[in-house]
Design a protein around this motif. Structure first.
Motif, PDB file in Angstrom:
ATOM      1  N   LYS A 246       1.351  -1.259   0.009  1.00  0.00           N
ATOM      2  CA  LYS A 246       0.032  -0.260  -0.039  1.00  0.00           C
ATOM      3  C   LYS A 246       0.892   1.511   0.379  1.00  0.00           C
ATOM      4  CE  LYS A 246      -3.969  -2.060   2.028  1.00  0.00           C
ATOM      5  NZ  LYS A 246      -5.425  -1.913   3.157  1.00  0.00           N
ATOM      6  N   GLN A 247       0.095   2.094  -0.748  1.00  0.00           N
ATOM      7  CA  GLN A 247       1.029   3.486  -1.202  1.00  0.00           C
ATOM      8  C   GLN A 247       0.399   4.227  -0.713  1.00  0.00           C
ATOM      9  OE1 GLN A 247       3.036   4.076  -5.225  1.00  0.00           O
ATOM     10  NE2 GLN A 247       5.053   2.862  -4.138  1.00  0.00           N
ATOM     11  N   LYS A 248       0.828   5.624   0.328  1.00  0.00           N
ATOM     12  CA  LYS A 248      -0.044   6.594   0.624  1.00  0.00           C
ATOM     13  C   LYS A 248       0.200   7.958   0.040  1.00  0.00           C
ATOM     14  CE  LYS A 248      -2.510   9.269   4.589  1.00  0.00           C
ATOM     15  NZ  LYS A 248      -2.256   9.225   6.048  1.00  0.00           N
ATOM     16  N   HIS A 249      -0.437   8.489  -0.896  1.00  0.00           N
ATOM     17  CA  HIS A 249       0.030   9.922  -1.386  1.00  0.00           C
ATOM     18  C   HIS A 249      -0.079  11.237  -0.583  1.00  0.00           C
ATOM     19  CE1 HIS A 249      -0.224  13.230  -3.808  1.00  0.00           C
ATOM     20  NE2 HIS A 249       0.468  12.674  -5.587  1.00  0.00           N
ATOM     21  N   LYS A 250       1.802  11.740  -0.605  1.00  0.00           N
ATOM     22  CA  LYS A 250       1.809  12.622   0.169  1.00  0.00           C
ATOM     23  C   LYS A 250       0.607  14.078   0.719  1.00  0.00           C
ATOM     24  CE  LYS A 250       6.879  11.424   0.419  1.00  0.00           C
ATOM     25  NZ  LYS A 250       7.631  11.686   0.815  1.00  0.00           N
ATOM     26  N   GLY A 251       0.529  13.789  -0.575  1.00  0.00           N
ATOM     27  CA  GLY A 251      -0.821  15.523  -0.729  1.00  0.00           C
ATOM     28  C   GLY A 251      -2.260  15.074  -0.119  1.00  0.00           C
ATOM     29  N   ARG A 252      -2.819  14.852  -1.699  1.00  0.00           N
ATOM     30  CA  ARG A 252      -3.855  13.830  -1.673  1.00  0.00           C
ATOM     31  C   ARG A 252      -4.296  13.616  -0.177  1.00  0.00           C
ATOM     32  NH1 ARG A 252      -3.073  13.629  -7.021  1.00  0.00           N
ATOM     33  NH2 ARG A 252      -2.687  11.660  -6.647  1.00  0.00           N
ATOM     34  N   GLY A 253      -3.765  12.375   0.387  1.00  0.00           N
ATOM     35  CA  GLY A 253      -3.679  11.194   1.470  1.00  0.00           C
ATOM     36  C   GLY A 253      -4.439   9.861   0.961  1.00  0.00           C
ATOM     37  N   THR A 254      -4.261   9.680  -0.632  1.00  0.00           N
ATOM     38  CA  THR A 254      -4.960   8.806  -0.658  1.00  0.00           C
ATOM     39  C   THR A 254      -4.660   7.445  -0.764  1.00  0.00           C
ATOM     40  OG1 THR A 254      -4.276   9.569  -3.216  1.00  0.00           O
ATOM     41  CG2 THR A 254      -6.796   9.843  -2.606  1.00  0.00           C
ATOM     42  N   VAL A 255      -5.077   6.410  -0.787  1.00  0.00           N
ATOM     43  CA  VAL A 255      -4.105   5.216  -0.632  1.00  0.00           C
ATOM     44  C   VAL A 255      -4.341   4.461  -1.841  1.00  0.00           C
ATOM     45  CG1 VAL A 255      -3.652   2.704   0.449  1.00  0.00           C
ATOM     46  CG2 VAL A 255      -4.019   5.313   1.815  1.00  0.00           C
TER      47      VAL A 255
END
Length: 364
Positions: A246-255
């Protein structure tokens, strides 16, 4: 030089040396020479030149041993081909070919009436259950892999269904005029895992003294090896496994979930070995892995392929264990001798000369 001893030396050294292949030397081994008078030292240098010539002759000897091995390999091969044909049920051996007097057969110790009774019971059993008719010798090579510690350490559960399709293992020696080497060939029947009919592993050897250190020469040594590309069917490559992360986007917070392939433990990594670097430099773990690979290649060549049936039955394993036990017993004797020396030292102790000890303090 005795040819048999020479061949044993080749067997003992090939694949057993570290990738560097240099002899260990005690520190200060030049001290003796440095203490010699100039005239004597000069003569020692003459002896060293003779020793280099001896090393060069020894290298020629091992080249001829290699040629002899290649010659006799051609004589062995028809027998190994017959072994393969029996294992794979290509041919059925005749009754005469199957005759074998074993000193371990329990029926030799049975009374005649017990034999008859056993035969009657066997007939009843055959009538009660459908007769099984296995073809050839099922799982011949897989059984060997699982029995030999050196190979079973590489074997994973997901390798076993593939190795059930292994028909034969052959050793091929380099041709005259080519650099010294040998090739292991693993022959497979058509299967649902890869397209290759043969997987190969080439072991390159060196059999000449190093110009910079000729006295380190101890016979042929494996210096490098080269595997082959396995043409895996889609989704059948057991040398890699797929993991989800799982990767979390730093800006949008989406996974999001991504999949990637990572290396997986498998015997078939044997065909993708570590490469020896041109400068010979490698870390300790890589050097150990490569040395182990060389040892396994040597073991296939000298033990597994020539004596496969004895590893299948376990008889060769018993021989190997007996040899190891003998070595251990010798080591134990040495330790006991050392302990005995300590006892001798204690025997020289003179109690009269010992200083008096204070009396033990007793609790009231």
């Amino acid at each position: 030089m005795d040819a048999n001893k020479g061949k044993d030396k080749v067997k003992g050294d090939q694949g057993m040396q570290s990738p560097g292949g240099q002899m260990d030397r005690p520190e200060g081994f030049h001290n003796m020479e440095s203490l010699l008078p100039k005239a004597v030292k000069r003569r020692v240098h003459a002896l060293k030149r003779l020793q280099v010539q001896c090393a060069n002759i020894e290298a020629k000897f091992y080249e001829e041993v290699h040629e002899l091995e290649r010659k006799y390999a051609a004589l062995y091969q028809p027998l190994f081909d017959k072994r393969r044909d029996i294992v794979t049920a290509t041919v059925e051996p005749t009754d005469e070919e199957c005759e074998w007097q074993s000193d371990r057969e329990e029926e030799e110790d049975l009374a005649e009436e017990l034999k008859k009774k056993a035969a009657v019971q066997e007939e009843k059993k055959e009538d009660a259950t459908p007769e099984e008719d296995p073809k050839g010798i099922p799982e011949f090579w897989l059984t060997i892999f699982k029995s030999v510690d050196m190979l079973s350490d590489l074997l994973q559960e997901h390798d076993e269904p593939i190795l059930k399709h292994l028909k034969d293992i052959q050793v091929k020696f380099s041709e005259p005029g080519q650099p010294m080497s040998f090739t292991l060939e693993f022959h497979f029947e058509p299967n649902g895992f890869f397209n290759n009919a043969v997987l190969t592993k080439v072991y390159k050897m060196k059999s000449e003294p190093d110009a910079s250190d000729p006295f380190s020469f101890e016979g042929p040594e494996i210096i490098d090896c080269e595997g082959c590309q396995i043409d895996w069917h889609k989704g059948k490559d057991v040398t890699v496994k797929t993991i989800k992360k799982k990767q979390k986007h730093k800006g949008r917070g989406t996974v999001r979930t991504v999949t990637k392939q990572v290396p997986n433990d498998s015997f078939f990594n044997f065909f993708n070995p570590i490469k020896v670097l041109p400068d010979g430099e490698m870390d300790e773990d890589s050097e150990f892995t490569l040395a182990t690979d060389f040892e396994i290649g040597h073991f296939f060549r000298e033990r597994i392929v020539p004596r496969a049936v004895l590893y299948f039955t376990g008889e060769a394993l018993e021989d190997d264990e007996s040899f190891e036990e003998e070595e251990l017993e010798e080591g134990d004797e040495e330790e006991q001798d050392e302990e005995g020396d300590d006892d001798d030292d204690e025997g020289d102790f003179d109690p009269k000369k010992a200083e008096p000890q204070p009396a033990e303090c007793k609790q009231q």
